[in-house]
Write an enzyme that holds these catalytic residues in place. Sequence first.
Site, PDB file in Angstrom:
ATOM      1  N   TYR A  54       0.835  -1.210   0.000  1.00 45.66           N
ATOM      2  CA  TYR A  54       0.000   0.000   0.000  1.00 45.66           C
ATOM      3  C   TYR A  54       0.863   1.251   0.000  1.00 45.66           C
ATOM      4  O   TYR A  54       1.772   1.386   0.821  1.00 45.66           O
ATOM      5  CB  TYR A  54      -0.895   0.027   1.241  1.00 45.66           C
ATOM      6  CG  TYR A  54      -1.877  -1.106   1.262  1.00 45.66           C
ATOM      7  CD1 TYR A  54      -3.041  -1.039   0.516  1.00 45.66           C
ATOM      8  CD2 TYR A  54      -1.619  -2.257   2.001  1.00 45.66           C
ATOM      9  CE1 TYR A  54      -3.949  -2.092   0.515  1.00 45.66           C
ATOM     10  CE2 TYR A  54      -2.517  -3.318   2.008  1.00 45.66           C
ATOM     11  CZ  TYR A  54      -3.673  -3.227   1.260  1.00 45.66           C
ATOM     12  OH  TYR A  54      -4.567  -4.263   1.244  1.00 45.66           O
ATOM     13  N   GLU A 181     -13.568  -9.067   4.475  1.00 41.85           N
ATOM     14  CA  GLU A 181     -13.174  -8.339   5.687  1.00 41.85           C
ATOM     15  C   GLU A 181     -14.222  -8.435   6.789  1.00 41.85           C
ATOM     16  O   GLU A 181     -14.133  -7.712   7.791  1.00 41.85           O
ATOM     17  CB  GLU A 181     -12.937  -6.856   5.359  1.00 41.85           C
ATOM     18  CG  GLU A 181     -11.989  -6.638   4.195  1.00 41.85           C
ATOM     19  CD  GLU A 181     -11.335  -5.274   4.191  1.00 41.85           C
ATOM     20  OE1 GLU A 181     -10.685  -4.909   5.180  1.00 41.85           O
ATOM     21  OE2 GLU A 181     -11.483  -4.564   3.174  1.00 41.85           O
ATOM     22  N   ASP A 330       2.488 -39.400  -7.037  1.00 46.46           N
ATOM     23  CA  ASP A 330       1.502 -39.617  -8.106  1.00 46.46           C
ATOM     24  C   ASP A 330       0.976 -38.254  -8.559  1.00 46.46           C
ATOM     25  O   ASP A 330       1.616 -37.234  -8.301  1.00 46.46           O
ATOM     26  CB  ASP A 330       0.391 -40.609  -7.673  1.00 46.46           C
ATOM     27  CG  ASP A 330      -0.371 -40.111  -6.459  1.00 46.46           C
ATOM     28  OD1 ASP A 330      -0.068 -38.993  -5.985  1.00 46.46           O
ATOM     29  OD2 ASP A 330      -1.270 -40.827  -5.988  1.00 46.46           O
TER      30      ASP A 330
HETATM   31  C1  LIG Z   1      -5.190  -2.513   7.479  1.00 42.60           C
HETATM   32  C2  LIG Z   1      -4.992  -1.742   6.209  1.00 42.60           C
HETATM   33  O1  LIG Z   1      -5.945  -1.329   5.626  1.00 42.60           O
HETATM   34  S1  LIG Z   1      -3.404  -1.574   5.606  1.00 42.60           S
HETATM   35  C3  LIG Z   1      -3.524  -0.457   4.281  1.00 42.60           C
HETATM   36  C4  LIG Z   1      -3.711   0.986   4.683  1.00 42.60           C
HETATM   37  N1  LIG Z   1      -2.519   1.519   5.263  1.00 42.60           N
HETATM   38  C5  LIG Z   1      -1.605   2.212   4.546  1.00 42.60           C
HETATM   39  O2  LIG Z   1      -1.780   2.482   3.379  1.00 42.60           O
HETATM   40  C6  LIG Z   1      -0.337   2.616   5.260  1.00 42.60           C
HETATM   41  C7  LIG Z   1       0.916   2.359   4.427  1.00 42.60           C
HETATM   42  N2  LIG Z   1       2.098   2.709   5.142  1.00 42.60           N
HETATM   43  C8  LIG Z   1       2.449   4.003   5.421  1.00 42.60           C
HETATM   44  O3  LIG Z   1       1.769   4.935   5.026  1.00 42.60           O
HETATM   45  C9  LIG Z   1       3.721   4.258   6.166  1.00 42.60           C
HETATM   46  O4  LIG Z   1       4.572   3.147   6.172  1.00 42.60           O
HETATM   47  C10 LIG Z   1       3.522   4.695   7.652  1.00 42.60           C
HETATM   48  C11 LIG Z   1       2.586   5.885   7.695  1.00 42.60           C
HETATM   49  C12 LIG Z   1       2.951   3.567   8.450  1.00 42.60           C
HETATM   50  C13 LIG Z   1       4.888   5.102   8.194  1.00 42.60           C
HETATM   51  O5  LIG Z   1       5.410   6.067   7.294  1.00 42.60           O
HETATM   52  P1  LIG Z   1       6.703   6.916   7.691  1.00 42.60           P
HETATM   53  O6  LIG Z   1       6.461   7.598   8.983  1.00 42.60           O
HETATM   54  O7  LIG Z   1       7.081   7.744   6.513  1.00 42.60           O
HETATM   55  O8  LIG Z   1       7.742   5.730   7.929  1.00 42.60           O
HETATM   56  P2  LIG Z   1       9.312   5.767   7.895  1.00 42.60           P
HETATM   57  O9  LIG Z   1       9.829   7.134   8.261  1.00 42.60           O
HETATM   58  O10 LIG Z   1       9.808   4.629   8.695  1.00 42.60           O
HETATM   59  O11 LIG Z   1       9.625   5.493   6.366  1.00 42.60           O
HETATM   60  C14 LIG Z   1      10.935   5.278   5.900  1.00 42.60           C
HETATM   61  C15 LIG Z   1      10.973   5.621   4.423  1.00 42.60           C
HETATM   62  O12 LIG Z   1      10.123   4.721   3.720  1.00 42.60           O
HETATM   63  C16 LIG Z   1       9.117   5.456   3.019  1.00 42.60           C
HETATM   64  N3  LIG Z   1       7.854   4.715   3.146  1.00 42.60           N
HETATM   65  C17 LIG Z   1       7.268   4.293   4.280  1.00 42.60           C
HETATM   66  N4  LIG Z   1       6.125   3.673   4.011  1.00 42.60           N
HETATM   67  C18 LIG Z   1       5.990   3.703   2.661  1.00 42.60           C
HETATM   68  C19 LIG Z   1       4.983   3.216   1.796  1.00 42.60           C
HETATM   69  N5  LIG Z   1       3.908   2.583   2.243  1.00 42.60           N
HETATM   70  N6  LIG Z   1       5.160   3.413   0.478  1.00 42.60           N
HETATM   71  C20 LIG Z   1       6.253   4.062   0.002  1.00 42.60           C
HETATM   72  N7  LIG Z   1       7.234   4.545   0.792  1.00 42.60           N
HETATM   73  C21 LIG Z   1       7.099   4.356   2.102  1.00 42.60           C
HETATM   74  C22 LIG Z   1       9.038   6.804   3.734  1.00 42.60           C
HETATM   75  O13 LIG Z   1       8.531   7.792   2.871  1.00 42.60           O
HETATM   76  C23 LIG Z   1      10.469   7.027   4.142  1.00 42.60           C
HETATM   77  O14 LIG Z   1      11.178   7.513   3.029  1.00 42.60           O
HETATM   78  P3  LIG Z   1      12.448   8.511   3.251  1.00 42.60           P
HETATM   79  O15 LIG Z   1      13.453   7.707   4.013  1.00 42.60           O
HETATM   80  O16 LIG Z   1      12.869   8.854   1.869  1.00 42.60           O
HETATM   81  O17 LIG Z   1      11.914   9.665   4.020  1.00 42.60           O
HETATM   82  C1  LIG Z   2      -5.800  -4.730   4.745  1.00 38.39           C
HETATM   83  C2  LIG Z   2      -7.087  -4.424   5.286  1.00 38.39           C
HETATM   84  O1  LIG Z   2      -7.840  -3.706   4.688  1.00 38.39           O
HETATM   85  C3  LIG Z   2      -7.456  -4.990   6.572  1.00 38.39           C
HETATM   86  O2  LIG Z   2      -6.719  -5.813   7.115  1.00 38.39           O
HETATM   87  O3  LIG Z   2      -8.540  -4.633   7.075  1.00 38.39           O
HETATM   88 MG   LIG Z   3      -9.593  -3.245   5.753  1.00 43.85          MG
END
Ligand SMILES: CC(=O)SCCNC(=O)CCNC(=O)[C@H](O)C(C)(C)COP(=O)(O)OP(=O)(O)OC[C@H]1O[C@@H](n2cnc3c(N)ncnc32)[C@H](O)[C@@H]1OP(=O)(O)O
Ligand SMILES: CC(=O)C(=O)O
Ligand SMILES: [Mg+2]
Length: 351
Positions: A54, A181, A330
Site C-alpha cells: 500500500y 473483511e 503420483d
Molecule cells: C489494514 C490496512 O488497511 S493496511 C492499508 C492501509 N494503510 C496504509 O496504506 C499505510 C501504508 N504505510 C504508510 O503509510 C507508512 O509506512 C507509515 C505511515 C505507516 C509510516 O510512514 P513513515 O512515517 O514515513 O515511515 P518511515 O519514516 O519509517 O519510512 C521510511 C521511508 O520509507 C518510506 N515509506 C514508508 N512507508 C511507505 C509506503 N507505504 N510506500 C512508500 N514509501 C514508504 C518513507 O517515505 C520514508 O522515506 P524517506 O526515508 O525517503 O523519508
Molecule cells: C488490509 C485491510 O484492509 C485490513 O486488514 O482490514
Molecule cells: Mg480493511
Amino acid sequence: MATRQSLFLINFCKQLNTIVQDRCKDRVISMIRMGYSTVSNIDQTYIPRRTVMYVPGHDPKKLKKIPNLGVDCAVLECEDGVAINMKVQARKNIREALEYLIVKNVDLALRVNSCSSQLMEDDLGAIIGSDIGEPAKVERLPQTILLPKLDHVQELVTFTERLKSVKLNRKYCPYLITYVESTQGLMNMRDIMKQAAKYSEEGIFRMDGVVFGSDDFVADIGADRTSDAKELIYARQKIIAIAKAFRLQVIDMVHVDIEDLEGLKRTSIEGAKMGYTGKQVIHPKQIQTVQEAFTPSPVKVKWAHELIEGFEQHQKSGKGAFVFRGQMIDMPLLRQAKNILRVVENVHRPS
Ligand SMILES: CC(=O)SCCNC(=O)CCNC(=O)[C@H](O)C(C)(C)COP(=O)(O)OP(=O)(O)OC[C@H]1O[C@@H](n2cnc3c(N)ncnc32)[C@H](O)[C@@H]1OP(=O)(O)O
Ligand SMILES: CC(=O)C(=O)O
Ligand SMILES: [Mg+2]
C-alpha cells in the site's frame, strides 16, 4: 462371427461409454454454472503478486518511490490509508502518478473505497473516468483494481455498473481483486465469486484474486488479535479454499507491527505453506522478507524439476505411482511441483 452374447457386450459397452461421457459433460456444465473455473490455473496468464504494498495516495513523496520499491504489486491507496479529508487530494495525486510513473514488472493497482462508504463512485470517476479532466489512455490506467469490504453480491453489481460507466468506451478490462473483511463477506464469498466469474466472462473485468482483510475482520468478530493469529484460522483457511476453487490468487493478512521482522517472517512462511500466493505489505522494511517467503527456494525448485522428470519417465513405462526421495509420488504431487515452477517461471520472467 460375433455371438449374441458378444454383440450384447459390445452394445452394452457403447451405451456405458455414452452415459459416462454425458455424466462428465453434465458435471462440467454444472461446474461452470456454479461459477467454478474448469481452466487449470497452470494454463492462465499469471501476474505475480508476492508482495502487495500500500502506498497512500495523499503522499506524493511515497508515490514517487514506487519504481524502486521492488514489489510485485504497488497499491495506489484511496481507502483506509487515506484520511477522509484527504480523499480528493489522493485522487488527484493518483491521477498524476499514473501519468508519470514508469514501472517494469510491477502491477500498478488502485484500491478504491468500499461500496458502503459511497466514495467508490467518486474514486472511479476521478481516476478512471473524466471527473478531473480528460480521461487517460488505457495504458495509463491501473492494471488492477482492488475492491475492499465486499460483503454482498449487490455491492459487486454496483461497482460493476460504475466501472462500465467510467470506461467511456475505451477497451479497458482491469484485473479485479476483492476483499473479505467481515463475516458477511465470508459467508457470501462463494456467491460473490460466482457473480464475478460471470462478469469476467462478459469481459467487464478479469477476476484475479482475493485479499484477506484481517484487521477489519478482527474488528467485525470482536476478537483480540494474538501473535499466532489463532482467532483467524477458520477465516484464513476458508478464504483459501473458496478462492482456489475459482482458480484465484489469494493474498494474506497485513503484519501491522513494522519493527517485528521475526514475526513477519514466521507468518509469511506460514501463509505461503497454507496456500496463500502473496501477502500485504505496508512499509519498505517488510518487502524483502515477504518476497522471499513467497518465492520457492532453489532446493524446492530442483525437487520440482526432478519430480516432473521422474513422473514422465514412469508414465512412459506404465507406472502411475512411484517412489522419489522416499516419498510416494503420483498425480497430486505432480500438480504441486507444477505450481512451484509456475511461480518461479513468472517471477523471473524477462521484462
Ligand atoms: C489494514 C490496512 O488497511 S493496511 C492499508 C492501509 N494503510 C496504509 O496504506 C499505510 C501504508 N504505510 C504508510 O503509510 C507508512 O509506512 C507509515 C505511515 C505507516 C509510516 O510512514 P513513515 O512515517 O514515513 O515511515 P518511515 O519514516 O519509517 O519510512 C521510511 C521511508 O520509507 C518510506 N515509506 C514508508 N512507508 C511507505 C509506503 N507505504 N510506500 C512508500 N514509501 C514508504 C518513507 O517515505 C520514508 O522515506 P524517506 O526515508 O525517503 O523519508
Ligand atoms: C488490509 C485491510 O484492509 C485490513 O486488514 O482490514
Ligand atoms: Mg480493511
